[in-house]
Design a protein around this motif. Structure first.
Motif, PDB file in Angstrom:
ATOM      1  N   MET A 199       0.839  -1.182   0.000  1.00 50.12           N
ATOM      2  CA  MET A 199       0.000   0.000   0.000  1.00 50.12           C
ATOM      3  C   MET A 199       0.887   1.249   0.000  1.00 50.12           C
ATOM      4  N   ALA A 200       0.529   2.207  -0.816  1.00 50.99           N
ATOM      5  CA  ALA A 200       1.275   3.454  -0.928  1.00 50.99           C
ATOM      6  C   ALA A 200       1.119   4.275   0.350  1.00 50.99           C
ATOM      7  N   THR A 201       2.159   5.046   0.663  1.00 60.51           N
ATOM      8  CA  THR A 201       2.116   5.931   1.818  1.00 60.51           C
ATOM      9  C   THR A 201       2.609   7.315   1.411  1.00 60.51           C
ATOM     10  N   THR A 202       2.150   8.311   2.140  1.00 61.07           N
ATOM     11  CA  THR A 202       2.599   9.674   1.915  1.00 61.07           C
ATOM     12  C   THR A 202       3.136  10.250   3.214  1.00 61.07           C
ATOM     13  N   GLN A 203       3.978  11.252   3.081  1.00 62.78           N
ATOM     14  CA  GLN A 203       4.499  11.979   4.226  1.00 62.78           C
ATOM     15  C   GLN A 203       4.166  13.452   4.038  1.00 62.78           C
ATOM     16  N   ALA A 204       3.679  14.083   5.089  1.00 58.00           N
ATOM     17  CA  ALA A 204       3.350  15.505   5.038  1.00 58.00           C
ATOM     18  C   ALA A 204       4.504  16.308   5.609  1.00 58.00           C
ATOM     19  N   GLU A 205       4.848  17.391   4.921  1.00 56.83           N
ATOM     20  CA  GLU A 205       5.902  18.292   5.374  1.00 56.83           C
ATOM     21  C   GLU A 205       5.329  19.698   5.466  1.00 56.83           C
ATOM     22  N   SER A 206       5.749  20.425   6.484  1.00 61.56           N
ATOM     23  CA  SER A 206       5.292  21.805   6.594  1.00 61.56           C
ATOM     24  C   SER A 206       5.983  22.662   5.531  1.00 61.56           C
ATOM     25  N   THR A 207       5.385  23.786   5.242  1.00 64.04           N
ATOM     26  CA  THR A 207       5.933  24.750   4.295  1.00 64.04           C
ATOM     27  C   THR A 207       6.009  26.101   5.019  1.00 64.04           C
ATOM     28  N   PRO A 208       6.633  27.089   4.411  1.00 66.77           N
ATOM     29  CA  PRO A 208       6.629  28.417   5.050  1.00 66.77           C
ATOM     30  C   PRO A 208       5.223  28.979   5.250  1.00 66.77           C
ATOM     31  N   ASN A 209       4.273  28.533   4.443  1.00 67.46           N
ATOM     32  CA  ASN A 209       2.882  28.956   4.584  1.00 67.46           C
ATOM     33  C   ASN A 209       2.174  27.994   5.542  1.00 67.46           C
ATOM     34  N   PRO A 210       1.696  28.456   6.684  1.00 68.80           N
ATOM     35  CA  PRO A 210       1.035  27.552   7.640  1.00 68.80           C
ATOM     36  C   PRO A 210      -0.260  26.939   7.105  1.00 68.80           C
ATOM     37  N   ASN A 211      -0.794  27.482   6.018  1.00 69.88           N
ATOM     38  CA  ASN A 211      -2.013  26.946   5.428  1.00 69.88           C
ATOM     39  C   ASN A 211      -1.735  25.977   4.289  1.00 69.88           C
ATOM     40  N   SER A 212      -0.471  25.600   4.095  1.00 64.70           N
ATOM     41  CA  SER A 212      -0.097  24.660   3.042  1.00 64.70           C
ATOM     42  C   SER A 212       0.746  23.531   3.608  1.00 64.70           C
TER      43      SER A 212
END
Length: 91
Positions: A1-14
């Protein structure tokens, strides 16, 4: 099963979502500021069904999803991850 990782960006809404399980897009980039703009892109169209999603940017290596400031990531992120996982699994 595929997995994703979330990373923060300089924009707190992205958030930037990456994976080691293939490409999100075969080539190029796709940017959408509304569901109407995303009408011909099945992945972006599905992401815009999530309440609060405001903008979608797709490349082969990552997807950046922006939300409206009034919505908390805890209500958006799990749905984004589920859609991206389904998309990668179907490729």
């Amino acid at each position: 099963m595929a997995t994703t990782q979330a990373e923060s960006t300089p924009n707190p809404n992205s958030l930037k979502f990456t994976t080691d399980d293939g490409a999100f897009l075969d080539g190029g980039v796709a940017a959408y500021a509304s569901a109407d703009e995303a009408d011909d892109d099945p992945l972006a169209r599905r992401l815009f069904t999530i309440a609060g999603v405001d903008d979608v940017f797709i490349t082969p290596q990552f997807v950046t999803v922006s939300k409206t400031p009034a919505v908390d990531w805890s209500s958006v992120k799990p749905d984004v991850e589920a859609i991206l996982t389904e998309h990668l699994s179907g490729r």
